[in-house]
Scaffold this active site. Structure first.
Site, PDB file in Angstrom:
ATOM      1  N   CYS A 189       0.809  -1.225   0.000  1.00  0.00           N
ATOM      2  CA  CYS A 189       0.000   0.000   0.000  1.00  0.00           C
ATOM      3  C   CYS A 189       0.840   1.272   0.000  1.00  0.00           C
ATOM      4  O   CYS A 189       0.311   2.361  -0.167  1.00  0.00           O
ATOM      5  CB  CYS A 189      -0.889   0.018   1.246  1.00  0.00           C
ATOM      6  SG  CYS A 189       0.116  -0.061   2.733  1.00  0.00           S
ATOM      7  N   ASP A 238       2.416   2.467   2.621  1.00  0.00           N
ATOM      8  CA  ASP A 238       2.465   3.098   3.947  1.00  0.00           C
ATOM      9  C   ASP A 238       3.861   2.944   4.557  1.00  0.00           C
ATOM     10  O   ASP A 238       4.598   2.036   4.213  1.00  0.00           O
ATOM     11  CB  ASP A 238       1.415   2.470   4.875  1.00  0.00           C
ATOM     12  CG  ASP A 238       0.013   2.882   4.454  1.00  0.00           C
ATOM     13  OD1 ASP A 238      -0.100   3.809   3.645  1.00  0.00           O
ATOM     14  OD2 ASP A 238      -0.943   2.267   4.938  1.00  0.00           O
ATOM     15  N   CYS A 241      -0.962  -5.274   7.018  1.00  0.00           N
ATOM     16  CA  CYS A 241      -0.653  -4.054   7.771  1.00  0.00           C
ATOM     17  C   CYS A 241       0.162  -4.369   9.020  1.00  0.00           C
ATOM     18  O   CYS A 241       0.896  -3.516   9.507  1.00  0.00           O
ATOM     19  CB  CYS A 241      -1.929  -3.339   8.185  1.00  0.00           C
ATOM     20  SG  CYS A 241      -3.076  -3.098   6.837  1.00  0.00           S
ATOM     21  N   CYS A 250      -2.504   3.355   7.553  1.00  0.00           N
ATOM     22  CA  CYS A 250      -3.914   3.119   7.844  1.00  0.00           C
ATOM     23  C   CYS A 250      -4.126   2.872   9.343  1.00  0.00           C
ATOM     24  O   CYS A 250      -3.164   2.726  10.102  1.00  0.00           O
ATOM     25  CB  CYS A 250      -4.392   1.915   7.054  1.00  0.00           C
ATOM     26  SG  CYS A 250      -3.686   0.386   7.671  1.00  0.00           S
TER      27      CYS A 250
HETATM   28 FE1  FES Z   1      -1.088   0.150   4.373  1.00  0.00          FE
HETATM   29 FE2  FES Z   1      -2.544  -0.897   6.202  1.00  0.00          FE
HETATM   30  S1  FES Z   1      -3.230  -0.283   4.262  1.00  0.00           S
HETATM   31  S2  FES Z   1      -0.418  -0.576   6.266  1.00  0.00           S
END
Ligand code: FES
Length: 131
Positions: free
Chosen positions: A33, A35, A102, A58
């Site tokens: 994602c 992140d 995640c 998230c």
């Molecule tokens: Fe990226 Fe959860 S959607 S860490």
């Protein structure tokens, strides 16, 4: 969909921030994602005396980072190294299947921070040996 523990750690995250002059730093990104997370640790007598996290991600990533800091605080480094991605998710009473990725950030970030600490110690040892 989310357990009470996830909601608790998401709305009231523990140990948020960055330790100045940390003994170890772990930065990881989630390829799924994009992140990002940064874990900083203070080490005393081979034990995690303090740990903080910063997460650009998230809610599940924030909750897993938060529970991870609680799980790692006060642990010996070799014990903290054994905290797995699954253990982090279990610490939150589970995550929805599509959010399991995640929980990878937190465990990986911690392991990187510990490896960084060991690498710094090694460098220091070599530096001293030269003197
Ligand atoms: Fe990226 Fe959860 S959607 S860490």
């Amino acid at each position: 969909m989310y357990s009470k523990k996830v909601m608790d750690h998401f709305t009231n995250p523990r140990n948020v921030g960055v330790i100045e002059d940390a003994d170890g730093v772990g930065e990881v990104g989630n390829p799924v994602c994009g992140d990002m997370m940064k874990i900083t640790i203070r080490v005393n007598n081979n034990t995690i005396a303090d740990i903080k996290f910063q997460t650009l991600g998230c809610g599940a990533a924030i909750a897993t980072s938060s529970i991870l800091t609680e799980m790692a605080m006060g642990k010996r480094l070799d014990e903290a190294m054994k905290i797995t991605r699954d253990a982090v998710a279990q610490g939150l009473d589970g995550l929805p299947p599509n959010k399991m990725h995640c929980s990878n950030l937190a465990a990986d970030g911690l392991h990187k921070a510990i490896e960084d600490y060991y690498a710094r110690q090694e460098k220091r040892g070599k530096g001293n040996a030269k003197k």
